[in-house]
Design an enzyme around this catalytic site. Sequence first.
Site, mmCIF file in Angstrom:
data_model
loop_
_atom_site.group_PDB
_atom_site.id
_atom_site.type_symbol
_atom_site.label_atom_id
_atom_site.label_comp_id
_atom_site.label_asym_id
_atom_site.label_seq_id
_atom_site.Cartn_x
_atom_site.Cartn_y
_atom_site.Cartn_z
ATOM 1 C CD GLU A 82 18.476 16.990 15.257
ATOM 2 O OE1 GLU A 82 18.385 15.355 14.742
ATOM 3 O OE2 GLU A 82 19.056 17.374 15.407
ATOM 4 C CD GLU A 101 20.350 14.054 18.618
ATOM 5 O OE1 GLU A 101 21.614 12.816 17.871
ATOM 6 O OE2 GLU A 101 19.490 13.484 17.966
HETATM 7 C C1 GAL Z 1 20.498 13.716 15.727
HETATM 8 C C2 GAL Z 1 21.717 14.532 14.799
HETATM 9 C C3 GAL Z 1 21.630 15.193 13.343
HETATM 10 C C4 GAL Z 1 21.628 14.503 12.063
HETATM 11 C C5 GAL Z 1 20.619 13.829 12.992
HETATM 12 C C6 GAL Z 1 20.312 11.940 11.455
HETATM 13 O O1 GAL Z 1 21.165 12.341 15.764
HETATM 14 O O2 GAL Z 1 20.771 15.400 15.959
HETATM 15 O O3 GAL Z 1 22.425 16.017 13.564
HETATM 16 O O4 GAL Z 1 22.622 13.782 12.587
HETATM 17 O O5 GAL Z 1 20.707 12.310 13.481
HETATM 18 O O6 GAL Z 1 19.180 11.717 11.782
#
Ligand code: GAL
Length: 654
Positions: A316, A145
């Site tokens: 994610e 990110e």
């Molecule tokens: C994202 C990040 C992850 C984790 C996640 C939690 O922004 O890539 O590593 O922190 O959020 O929601």
Amino acid sequence: MSKLELGVCYYPEQWDQSLWREDARRMVEMGLDWVRLAEFTWSLIEPERGQFNWGWLDEVIDILGDAGLRVMMSTPTAAPPKWLINEYPEILPVGPDGRVRGFGSRRHYCFSSDVYLAESRRIATEYARRYGENRHVHAWQIDNEYNDHDTVLSYSDAARDGFRRWLEQRYGTIYNLNRTWGTVFWASGYTSFDQIELPNGLVANPNPTHALDFARYSSERVRLFNRAQVYIVRQFSPGRDITHNFMAGSFEFDHHAVATDLDIVGFDSYPLGNLLGSTLSDEDKHRYLRTGAPDYQGFHCDLYRSQGNGRMWVLEQQPGPVDWAEKNPSPADGMVRLWTWAAYAHGAQAVMFFRWRQAKFAQEQFHTALLRSDGSPDQAALELAQVVQERAVLPSATRQRASVAILLDYPSIWAADILPHDDAFPNAQIFREWYAGLRSLGVDLDFVGPEDDLTGYAMIVLPQSMIVSKDLAKRLRDSQAKLLIGARAGSKTADMHTPQNLAPGELADLVGVRVLRVESLPDLARESVRLQDGTQHEFTGWREIIETEHSIAACFSSAYRDGSPAIVQSDRAMYLAMIPRGPLLQTILTEALNWAGIPVTENNRDVRLARRGALVFAFNFGATPQILSDPEDRQYLVGTSEIPPYGVSVWIEP
Ligand code: GAL
């Protein structure tokens, strides 16, 4: 690759080794295909410069791979180790307030640091050499990110020096820079590139071309940083796909440009995490508190799918409450399944859940996962089981090109931030509102960037394209598409100057409009737009006074220049001299689609339809059941014509 693939983000380093084998077995049993690893492991792998501790990661990969999972390996550059920061403190980024951002969380690096770029290449080479040909490693993620925690713009000495070099290359002579920036204004001229500072901490607003150039420079540093690692991974890991996980609502660097170096564009989907901080009305935030905005998943998946030329993965997926928003509600039961199918319907090839097991220590303890920290399955695991069953009954399908495209160009978004002329100018929000308006009428959408192929679309919409080049204007003209063009289009040149022929600059011939004056109005002004059918709709904010020879489809109803044109229509383009929102926007979008001959469905606030090949998905984001008006012989593969709250129905369109 057209069946949905499923995966999970796994942090074996946070758990006792005795759990790894059982974790892998359970992942397979749950129907997962992929596991993403290692994006925050640098100091564990290299605890001191040149001392490598690979054994544990080798073992994890073997365990996962032998269990039947495909591994997505990551480069670990989102969290450089403390020893490296101590060696080169200049790696740390600097915020707009001029303060150095410290070690102890993550993303503590400045994209302009050449030292860090070299170190990133070095560690990426180590990882890629170690695992590039590993039989279980099938894909790579670079870093994590890029704009997380607002780290794209950094005001370090390295950034200042890099920016000066970049300007020298761009302008050649300081004379050219002065002329292009217009530094005669407020007597801010320079006599050498070494005098130029970064545009933060100034007394008043910076010179707009200075600010836009800094945004361009910073964006190019992200591209350079990403590309450097992509080249290394390609070299050592031939045949594996390379991705990076883009964020929602992130416009700080040119994602089109970064995407051209990737095989797959990744997206991290947090529909509830991003809800309360959004510009939705309080009523909508309340309505969608446990579902997320109905168009959140679609907007980002369509945008990133388009940038990935059809190859997009959710890397994610929010599994339950997150821990990082101002408030962190639970999704309604069923939403993890709904988001997963919505991602697929909008073109995702895979959806990976963040994360396997809820953390027991450190920063993200309240963030949910597929499993609770004691290993018991949480709600997301139950919904995953349902997705796995449904996946088995759905035939493969590939998302097709849409007939309507939205043009989204990052420099135009930066430009509008730099010269808003209205403190509440909705800028990037305009894209989301137009997208949502079109989607609620049942229209499938692509996004295009200014360099993309524009041929074949029945309609292209330009919600906010402040900078339009001659080439883009020509390709829009040649595309033969009907164009719906929002206010401010073409109002600045690439140098942030007013075009010689006034706005809309290069689009003038196409739209037949000349913008004579712009104003921005406070909400209390209560102006309105009068449509041809006599109906009146309130609007506020941006308004243009224009002249035109084309037909006028709507006028302003105002104490000032009453009757001046608000919407102008030629045979190819509809131009809007204001920024419509709410019911006015919906009316205009409906009219424009009818004009372009694109079929629309009845506007439904909570239901969304999306097509992937022959499969049609219907999603209910509302708290009450919804009845689909369907032909009698429709065969549902999932669900029925009555979609329960937070439910999904799927059928095949003959
Ligand atoms: C994202 C990040 C992850 C984790 C996640 C939690 O922004 O890539 O590593 O922190 O959020 O929601």
